[in-house]
Structure formats: structure tokens, C-alpha cells
Scaffold this motif. Structure first.
Motif, mmCIF file in Angstrom:
data_model
loop_
_atom_site.group_PDB
_atom_site.id
_atom_site.type_symbol
_atom_site.label_atom_id
_atom_site.label_comp_id
_atom_site.label_asym_id
_atom_site.label_seq_id
_atom_site.Cartn_x
_atom_site.Cartn_y
_atom_site.Cartn_z
ATOM 1 N N TRP A 79 2.237 2.021 -3.407
ATOM 2 C CA TRP A 79 1.255 2.674 -4.279
ATOM 3 C C TRP A 79 1.056 4.126 -3.845
ATOM 4 O O TRP A 79 0.957 5.034 -4.685
ATOM 5 C CB TRP A 79 -0.081 1.940 -4.228
ATOM 6 C CG TRP A 79 -0.047 0.566 -4.810
ATOM 7 C CD1 TRP A 79 -0.117 -0.612 -4.127
ATOM 8 C CD2 TRP A 79 0.080 0.204 -6.190
ATOM 9 N NE1 TRP A 79 -0.048 -1.667 -4.988
ATOM 10 C CE2 TRP A 79 0.070 -1.201 -6.265
ATOM 11 C CE3 TRP A 79 0.207 0.947 -7.370
ATOM 12 C CZ2 TRP A 79 0.179 -1.887 -7.463
ATOM 13 C CZ3 TRP A 79 0.308 0.266 -8.571
ATOM 14 C CH2 TRP A 79 0.293 -1.138 -8.610
ATOM 15 N N SER A 80 0.974 4.332 -2.533
ATOM 16 C CA SER A 80 0.734 5.693 -2.027
ATOM 17 C C SER A 80 1.849 6.637 -2.445
ATOM 18 O O SER A 80 1.600 7.815 -2.725
ATOM 19 C CB SER A 80 0.626 5.677 -0.499
ATOM 20 O OG SER A 80 -0.469 4.903 -0.098
ATOM 21 N N ASN A 91 3.197 6.729 -5.087
ATOM 22 C CA ASN A 91 2.984 7.117 -6.485
ATOM 23 C C ASN A 91 1.636 7.813 -6.648
ATOM 24 O O ASN A 91 0.924 7.615 -7.627
ATOM 25 C CB ASN A 91 3.060 5.885 -7.389
ATOM 26 C CG ASN A 91 3.200 6.281 -8.857
ATOM 27 O OD1 ASN A 91 3.704 7.352 -9.161
ATOM 28 N ND2 ASN A 91 2.727 5.433 -9.741
ATOM 29 N N ASP A 92 1.267 8.595 -5.633
ATOM 30 C CA ASP A 92 0.082 9.439 -5.725
ATOM 31 C C ASP A 92 -1.194 8.643 -5.951
ATOM 32 O O ASP A 92 -2.066 9.050 -6.711
ATOM 33 C CB ASP A 92 0.263 10.474 -6.853
ATOM 34 C CG ASP A 92 -0.816 11.556 -6.769
ATOM 35 O OD1 ASP A 92 -1.320 11.786 -5.668
ATOM 36 O OD2 ASP A 92 -1.161 12.129 -7.816
ATOM 37 N N ASP A 93 -1.289 7.498 -5.304
ATOM 38 C CA ASP A 93 -2.515 6.723 -5.424
ATOM 39 C C ASP A 93 -3.489 7.177 -4.352
ATOM 40 O O ASP A 93 -3.772 6.487 -3.397
ATOM 41 C CB ASP A 93 -2.215 5.238 -5.266
ATOM 42 C CG ASP A 93 -3.456 4.397 -5.497
ATOM 43 O OD1 ASP A 93 -4.367 4.883 -6.184
ATOM 44 O OD2 ASP A 93 -3.513 3.273 -4.990
ATOM 45 N N SER A 94 -3.963 8.386 -4.490
ATOM 46 C CA SER A 94 -4.816 8.944 -3.445
ATOM 47 C C SER A 94 -5.977 9.686 -4.076
ATOM 48 O O SER A 94 -5.978 9.990 -5.257
ATOM 49 C CB SER A 94 -4.012 9.906 -2.581
ATOM 50 O OG SER A 94 -3.499 10.952 -3.381
ATOM 51 N N GLY A 95 -6.949 9.983 -3.254
ATOM 52 C CA GLY A 95 -8.023 10.852 -3.713
ATOM 53 C C GLY A 95 -9.235 10.131 -4.247
ATOM 54 O O GLY A 95 -10.205 10.768 -4.655
ATOM 55 N N GLY A 96 -9.223 8.801 -4.240
ATOM 56 C CA GLY A 96 -10.427 8.074 -4.601
ATOM 57 C C GLY A 96 -10.784 8.177 -6.072
ATOM 58 O O GLY A 96 -9.919 8.290 -6.935
ATOM 59 N N CYS A 97 -12.076 8.166 -6.348
ATOM 60 C CA CYS A 97 -12.564 8.029 -7.729
ATOM 61 C C CYS A 97 -13.214 9.299 -8.254
ATOM 62 O O CYS A 97 -13.952 9.225 -9.227
ATOM 63 C CB CYS A 97 -13.577 6.890 -7.787
ATOM 64 S SG CYS A 97 -12.837 5.270 -7.584
ATOM 65 N N ARG A 98 -12.983 10.406 -7.642
ATOM 66 C CA ARG A 98 -13.675 11.618 -8.067
ATOM 67 C C ARG A 98 -12.700 12.598 -8.677
ATOM 68 O O ARG A 98 -11.553 12.698 -8.259
ATOM 69 C CB ARG A 98 -14.378 12.280 -6.881
ATOM 70 C CG ARG A 98 -15.306 11.350 -6.147
ATOM 71 C CD ARG A 98 -16.488 10.924 -7.002
ATOM 72 N NE ARG A 98 -17.186 9.808 -6.365
ATOM 73 C CZ ARG A 98 -18.210 9.160 -6.898
ATOM 74 N NH1 ARG A 98 -18.655 9.504 -8.084
ATOM 75 N NH2 ARG A 98 -18.772 8.165 -6.269
ATOM 76 N N SER A 99 -13.203 13.369 -9.642
ATOM 77 C CA SER A 99 -12.389 14.399 -10.254
ATOM 78 C C SER A 99 -12.033 15.474 -9.235
ATOM 79 O O SER A 99 -12.786 15.730 -8.297
ATOM 80 C CB SER A 99 -13.155 15.052 -11.400
ATOM 81 O OG SER A 99 -13.036 14.316 -12.570
ATOM 82 N N ARG A 100 -10.880 16.069 -9.466
ATOM 83 C CA ARG A 100 -10.498 17.194 -8.617
ATOM 84 C C ARG A 100 -11.234 18.432 -9.106
ATOM 85 O O ARG A 100 -11.368 18.651 -10.306
ATOM 86 C CB ARG A 100 -8.995 17.416 -8.688
ATOM 87 C CG ARG A 100 -8.199 16.233 -8.187
ATOM 88 C CD ARG A 100 -6.739 16.411 -8.465
ATOM 89 N NE ARG A 100 -6.480 16.530 -9.888
ATOM 90 C CZ ARG A 100 -5.275 16.754 -10.397
ATOM 91 N NH1 ARG A 100 -4.249 16.906 -9.610
ATOM 92 N NH2 ARG A 100 -5.097 16.833 -11.696
ATOM 93 N N LEU A 101 -11.682 19.249 -8.173
ATOM 94 C CA LEU A 101 -12.431 20.441 -8.551
ATOM 95 C C LEU A 101 -11.764 21.718 -8.069
ATOM 96 O O LEU A 101 -12.092 22.810 -8.548
ATOM 97 C CB LEU A 101 -13.852 20.376 -7.983
ATOM 98 C CG LEU A 101 -14.685 19.175 -8.451
ATOM 99 C CD1 LEU A 101 -15.988 19.093 -7.687
ATOM 100 C CD2 LEU A 101 -14.956 19.272 -9.943
ATOM 101 N N ASP A 102 -10.862 21.626 -7.122
ATOM 102 C CA ASP A 102 -10.267 22.835 -6.522
ATOM 103 C C ASP A 102 -9.030 23.290 -7.284
ATOM 104 O O ASP A 102 -8.307 22.475 -7.809
ATOM 105 C CB ASP A 102 -9.883 22.562 -5.080
ATOM 106 C CG ASP A 102 -11.085 22.141 -4.277
ATOM 107 O OD1 ASP A 102 -12.168 22.655 -4.573
ATOM 108 O OD2 ASP A 102 -10.922 21.308 -3.381
ATOM 109 N N PHE A 146 0.842 -1.204 0.000
ATOM 110 C CA PHE A 146 0.000 0.000 0.000
ATOM 111 C C PHE A 146 0.873 1.248 0.000
ATOM 112 O O PHE A 146 0.599 2.221 -0.712
ATOM 113 C CB PHE A 146 -0.907 -0.008 1.224
ATOM 114 C CG PHE A 146 -1.796 1.195 1.330
ATOM 115 C CD1 PHE A 146 -3.061 1.178 0.758
ATOM 116 C CD2 PHE A 146 -1.379 2.340 1.988
ATOM 117 C CE1 PHE A 146 -3.885 2.299 0.851
ATOM 118 C CE2 PHE A 146 -2.190 3.459 2.079
ATOM 119 C CZ PHE A 146 -3.448 3.433 1.508
#
Lengths: 65, 650
Positions: free
Chosen positions: A51-52, A54-65, A48
Motif C-alpha cells: 500500500w505504501s 502506492n502513496d498511501d501516506s499522509g493520513g486523513c488531512r488535506s495537503r496545504l503546502d 503495508f
């Protein structure tokens, strides 16, 4: 072991079942199955982290900010 | 993955093995959520969490000072052992929670010198190790309280908050940023004692338990205790699911302070989640049953923008789900269906590797994100959206009117996304044999859905959203590998020559992630709004869509409505203004359509058009690029082969 059981064993999807182990035994037991379970868990923790890193974060949603 | 454990030793009858068969794996990959398989997975996760406790104890044993001002870890564990002997159910109620797993995993990574999930490097430094270790002391005390086991033990206080897992928390005055307070458990009850006051505890579910804050004692020398001192018990809904708004390990993104929702918001959550359960039970009974068995805690997050609901699951905290407030029952049902698959796959990966850990370095496109993702994110997302596609596969036949059109759109969108991602995963080489078996099962299932008809308007917009996301990804994250080729093409264009023959390899692209890429789903959100609520869509268009959805334009609204001529004109106007207009570039390609040479190039290789345009401007100035994009894209068409249809058994 029949063919199906052998095939399942080859998959290697297993983990030490420590649910019925009292907490004192969970801490102190030298059981090899338990030892293998702890090693398996640490393997997952390390994977884990790889993977982390290598920026494996933030789940399955697009970034909006 | 370490070698398989040996068989059960004769002197250890209690330690058996959780196993998952090939048939079980196939059933999960084919979309079934058989009760027996889910039950076996959840039982294995219980063991996994307890093994994490054992691993933490081992690592802490070689760091005797890790507990700082608290009693040694072994003493806290002894209290747990004593409380378990007195009341085993109390121990299970405290230990077998998702957040125990989240805490243990974080602590293990810290003790092994690794980054902690989504948190930036160095984040551990802010939180003293003894405070992190002391969650174990809090677990022990919480178990003792539940078991009625007399004790006195110091536990950490984070920013003045003492949290006892599964029980609740107290704000105490007079404490430092990272401090500790004492919990006393006697026959008369339990209380948290701070420097200025003591607060009585209540236990959720016990006759004396209450959601109302209990008052602070103010004996003699503690008369200065501030009025906000009180104990707040952890709250659960009628379904038994805990609303966890305090536990410091409740969020995937890292440790967090308490939120403590007001009662009116708890009531809202009760209502919204009940609506979601009704939707699931009515049309998706297996998913509903699996969720009832799996999800024990909801972590509330703020309401999100329409069609951009937020939800998250950590494999460290299976059984807990972070959710934004669902807008309605269907929204809640979709989020829960998505997160359930994350939870299921999270447990499967605890039992065996689906991915080759050596594959961690490469990153790929996924249709649901605007940034490149490693294979793990691909796999997790593919399976989670498999749950979403499965939901809409059924729901589109249960919904009526506009809701049905939206359901058809979502089904068409997500079946394609899952299919494409699954096939890409199979090509990456990142999967183990087990992973290939699993992903092949998912792809096989979704392939059978691809030929199912959807209404034309839903299909048109799903295809538009799919192409849009792919093209935006290309134009943001791809660069033409050989910049001199783009310069040569620009020179030929400016000379009025025909496009020169160029080997495909010469215009190949390389990944160059754009950290500022955002909101690839803007036009998809507008499509959803168009299908769901025409009146709101038209009002949004009149008042300026960019006020609601980042980057949205009047051209996007026209495109979604199907007015391609107006969209084309508006996108061209945008492209003639100074600056980078990647969203407009792709929009123009969508408006022209794939049957138009320029439209095809702008959809498939927008980064090539952008690169040559930049070279034209660099050579002859901005005026040389005015109005040329569609002509330049069409000029480049001989270099961009039309897409070949996927063979049915690919």
C-alpha cells in the motif's frame, strides 16, 4: 464446535497469544502457533509496504503546502 | 493472510490464540466500542508487537554484523531476558509501548528491502543499519535500569542524543552524527557515559525521578563538558498518558529528532487534553473509556490553523497519537475520536485482511483528501470519520448556540462522507468477505442517520461543502478521456450550433492526478467560521480571506453567507481574468445552484466545461472564452444527466 464458533473460525480473526511467554522463549520457541503468528505479522508488513508503494501516506488531512 | 494457526499443541500451554468473533466485528462496525472487545483488541496488539520482536530477531540472526560497533543482538536480548527475570513489570513497561511496534515494523521493512511507510524510497540509506538495530540495545538497557539489573552496554547516539525508551534522553557532546555511548547500571544508579562527560539517569515515577534535568558529572579529565549536558526524563500527564517528544520512532512520517517541549507547553497540553477528556466523559462515555484504555502516548505537533487540526495514528504504533495542540476541548475530543477508530481498525487488520492485497494498485476519491487514495486509505478514513460523525451525532444535542450550529454542520458533512465512501468501497471489489461485512455494518449505521434533520443553514453549508469537494476533485483529477470529443464540442459551440448528441462513453473521464491540487476544504473552513463566529468571519472577509485560507476569495465569502448573486458576479469576474481558475469554476457552479442547468453541469462535470473551454481558447483565442462559461455550461447540459437519487437500500 457449534455453528457460531464455526462461523467465527471461518472469519479467521486470530493471532498467537504470546503475552505470557518469557522473552527467552519468545526468541527460541519452535511452537507452531507462534510460528504462524510471526508469518501473519510478516504478511501484514508486506501488505503495508504494498500500500505504501502506492502513496498511501499522509493520513486523513488535506495537503496545504 | 497465511493459513490459520493449528490448535494449541499440548506441549505449549502458554501459547493460545487471540480471537475476534463475528459479533465483535459487527459491534465495531455498528459503532459500539464495547469494553470487552476493545480489551481483547489491545491484548492482541501486545502479542503483535512481541511477535514483531521475534520476527526481527530471526532476520537479524542471519545478519551477524547488523549491530555494527554495538554488542551482538543476542547479547542485548540476553540482557532483556535477565532484566525481565528480575522484574517482569519493567520489561512490560519498556517493550509494550507503541514505539516498540513502530521501530520493529520499520526495521522489518528495512531488513526485507521494502519502503518504510510514508518515507521516500532510499530513506533507509541515511540512517546506518546498526543505529536502527541498536534501538533494541536501548530497549534492553532501559529495562535493565528499571529492573535494577547491573550492566554496561553501548547504545546508539543519534546526532548527539542518547535515547532510552520510556526513560528519557541525554544530549552528549563530542559525538559524531551517528555514534554510540555507554550506559552503566550499578547498585549506585545508572549513568550515560559519553566521551566528555557522564550523566546520571532518573526513572520516571521513581522517588528519585524528576522532570528536572540532572547534572553531568565532571570528574577530572572531563572538565570541558559543555553546560547543556543533562538527562531529561520522559514526562507523563496526570492522566498517566506520556507526552512523547523525543522517541525517534514517534512520528508516522518517519524517524525524528527530539523536540523537548518547555514546561509551559507541557502544562498547556495537560490543560487541553483534560478539557477533551471532560467533553468525552460528559457526552461520549464509551469513547472516553476506550480512549483511556487505548491511548498511552501523545506525540505533540505544532498548533494548526483553525478548523485544520492535525492528527495521525500509525497501525505500527497503536496506542500513540500525533496531535496538533487542540484549540479547545471539543477540538481535542474530535481528534481523539477520529484517531481511536484508526487504532481500533489498525488492530483488526492485524488479525485479518479486510482488503484484498491485490487491490493496492487502484486509487479512488475520498471526501477528506485532495488527492486520489488507495482502498486502504479509503477504509481507514471511512472508519475514522465514522467516529467523527458519531461524535457530532451526539454532540450537536449537547452544544449550545453557534457551537450547536457548527456541530450540526459537521454531523451532516461527515455522515454523508462516510456513507458515500462506504458505498463506494463496497463497489470497488477491493474488500474481502470480512471487509464487506465490516463496511456494510458501518454503512447500515450511517444510513439510519441520513434522515435525521439538521437546521437549514447547517444543512445548506454541509451540502455546499460536499458538492464543492467532489467538484474540485473532478476538475483537478479528471480529464475527458477523448480529447477529440472536446474539440468537436468546441467547434460546434463556436459555430453557434446546438450541442451535438454524444454518447455518454464519449465524454467519459479518466483519472489524471494533479499533483498540485491543494486545500479542497477552503470553502468548508469558511463555512465553519461563518457558523462558529460571525464577527471573525466578517473581519476575515474584510481583510482578505486568502490571507487565512489558501485560495479563498471574496466570492467564496459571499457564497458562504448565502449571497449567491454577489458570489456569481465575483466568480464570473475571476473567470474573465487570464489563467486557470478551477476553484472559481466550481464556485460559479455552486453559486448558480444545481437547479440551474449550468450550475448542475459545473457541479457534476466541471472538467468537461474546462476541457471544452480550453479548446475554444485554443481555436479562437482567449477573447472567445470571455464571459462564456455559464452559457457554455448550460449548452452542455443535455449531455450531463441529472443525478439519480440513491435508493434507500443501496
Amino acid at each position: 464446535m457449534n455453528g457460531s464458533a464455526m462461523a467465527d473460525a471461518a472469519l479467521g480473526l486470530q493471532l498467537a497469544d504470546v503475552r505470557e511467554l518469557s522473552l527467552d522463549k519468545l526468541r527460541d520457541s519452535a511452537d507452531e502457533v507462534l510460528r504462524s503468528g510471526v508469518d501473519q505479522l510478516l504478511h501484514n508488513v508486506d501488505a503495508f509496504s504494498a500500500w505504501s508503494a502506492n502513496d498511501d501516506s499522509g493520513g486523513c488531512r488535506s495537503r496545504l503546502d | 493472510m497465511p493459513a490459520a494457526p493449528p490448535g494449541r499443541p499440548p506441549d505449549s500451554p502458554q501459547i493460545g490464540l487471540h480471537t475476534l468473533s463475528g459479533t465483535d466485528v459487527d459491534s465495531l462496525a455498528l459503532g459500539r466500542l464495547d469494553h470487552g472487545v476493545v480489551r481483547r483488541l489491545l491484548d492482541a496488539e501486545t502479542s503483535y508487537r512481541r511477535l514483531a520482536l521475534r520476527a526481527a530477531l530471526e532476520l537479524l540472526r542471519v545478519q551477524p554484523g547488523a549491530a555494527g560497533p554495538l554488542v551482538p543482538v543476542d547479547d542485548a536480548w540476553e540482557l532483556l531476558v535477565a532484566a525481565e527475570r528480575r522484574d517482569p513489570a519493567a520489561a512490560r513497561a519498556v517493550i509494550d509501548r507503541p514505539f516498540t511496534g513502530a521501530w520493529a515494523a520499520r526495521l522489518l521493512r528495512r531488513l526485507r528491502g521494502q519502503p518504510s511507510g510514508a518515507e521516500p524510497a532510499g530513506v533507509h540509506a541515511e540512517l546506518p543499519l546498526w543505529v536502527e538495530v541498536g534501538y533494541l540495545h536501548a530497549l534492553a538497557v532501559a529495562t535493565a535500569v528499571r529492573a535494577g539489573c547491573a550492566c554496561t552496554l553501548a547504545v546508539p547516539a543519534r546526532r548527539g542524543v542518547v535515547h532510552l525508551p520510556s526513560l528519557g534522553h541525554a544530549h552528549l557532546a563530542g559525538l559524531d552524527l551517528w555514534d554510540h555511548a555507554t550506559v552503566e547500571v550499578t547498585d549506585a544508579g545508572a549513568r550515560v557515559v559519553g566521551p566528555l562527560a557522564a550523566v546520571h539517569l532518573t526513572v520516571p515515577g521513581h522517588p528519585d525521578g524528576s522532570d528536572r534535568p540532572s547534572d553531568a558529572d565532571r570528574p577530572g579529565d572531563l572538565h570541558d563538558a559543555p553546560s547543556q549536558l543533562h538527562w531529561r526524563a520522559t514526562r507523563s500527564l496526570a492522566s498517566g498518558v506520556t507526552i512523547e517528544d523525543v522517541d525517534p520512532y514517534r512520528q508516522v512520517s518517519g524517524t525524528a529528532g527530539p523536540d523537548w517541549l518547555p514546561a509551559v507547553q507541557i502544562a498547556e497540553w495537560e490543560s487541553r487534553l483534560a478539557a477533551a477528556r471532560r467533553v468525552l466523559r460528559a457526552g461520549h462515555p464509551r469513547t472516553a473509556a476506550a480512549l483511556d484504555a487505548t491511548i498511552t502516548a501523545i506525540v505533540p505537533r505544532p498548533a494548526a490553523q483553525r478548523f485544520r487540526s492535525f492528527s495521525a495514528t500509525s497501525a505500527d504504533a497503536v496506542g500513540s497519537v500525533e496531535l496538533s495542540v487542540p484549540s479547545d476541548g471539543v477540538d481535542g475530543a474530535v481528534m481523539l475520536s477520529h484517531e481511536l477508530r484508526h487504532a481500533v481498525l489498525g488492530i483488526v487488520t492485524h488479525l485479518g485482511d479486510l482488503l484484498d492485497p491485490a487491490a493496492a494498485a487502484r486509487r479512488y476519491r475520498v471526501p477528506w483528501r485532495d488527492d486520489p487514495r488507495p482502498a486502504r486509505g479509503m477504509l481507514q478514513g471511512m472508519y475514522a470519520f465514522f467516529g467523527v460523525a458519531d461524535f457530532w451525532h451526539v454532540q450537536r444535542h449537547l452544544a449550545r448556540g453557534n457551537e450547536a450550529m457548527l456541530a450540526h454542520f459537521e454531523f451532516a458533512l461527515w455522515r454523508g462522507a462516510v456513507f458515500d465512501t462506504g458505498r463506494e468501497l463496497l463497489r470497488t471489489g477491493a474488500l474481502t468477505a470480512l471487509g464487506r461485512r465490516f463496511v456494510t455494518g458501518v454503512v447500515t449505521t450511517v444510513r439510519s442517520w441520513l434522515t435525521e434533520p439538521v437546521p437549514a443553514e447547517a444543512g445548506r453549508l454541509a451540502e455546499l461543502a460536499t458538492t464543492d469537494a467532489r467538484a474540485l476533485w473532478h476538475v483537478h483529477h479528471h480529464l475527458v478521456a477523448r480529447s477529440q470529443v472536446a474539440r468537436g464540442l468546441a467547434a460546434a459551440w463556436l459555430a453557434g450550433a446546438q450541442v451535438p448528441p454524444v454518447e455518454p462513453a464519449a465524454i467519459a473521464y479518466r483519472l489524471d492526478p494533479d499533483p498540485d491540487a491543494r486545500a479542497f476544504d477552503t470553502r468548508a473552513c469558511l463555512a465553519r467560521l461563518w457558523l462558529a463566529d460571525r464577527d471573525v468571519f466578517r473581519r476575515t472577509e474584510r481583510e482578505g480571506a486568502q490571507r487565512v485560507y489558501r485560495g479563498a476569495s471574496a466570492a467564496d465569502c459571499a457564497l458562504v453567507r448565502g449571497d449567491r448573486d454577489r458570489a456569481r458576479a465575483l466568480y464570473l469576474a475571476q473567470l474573465n481574468r487570464p489563467g486557470q481558475h478551477r476553484r472559481a469554476l466550481v464556485g460559479l457552479g455552486l453559486a448558480l445552484g444545481a437547479d440551474h442547468p449550468a450550475g448542475r453541469v459545473l457541479q457534476m462535470r466541471p472538467e468537461l466545461v474546462a476541457a471544452v473551454t480550453r479548446e475554444v481558447v485554443r481555436s479562437d483565442g482567449p477573447a472567445a472564452a470571455q464571459g462564456v462559461v455559464p452559457h457554455l455550461a448550460a449548452w452542455l447540459a443535455p449531455l450531463v444527466a441529472p443525478p439519480s437519487p440513491a435508493p434507500p437500500d443501496a
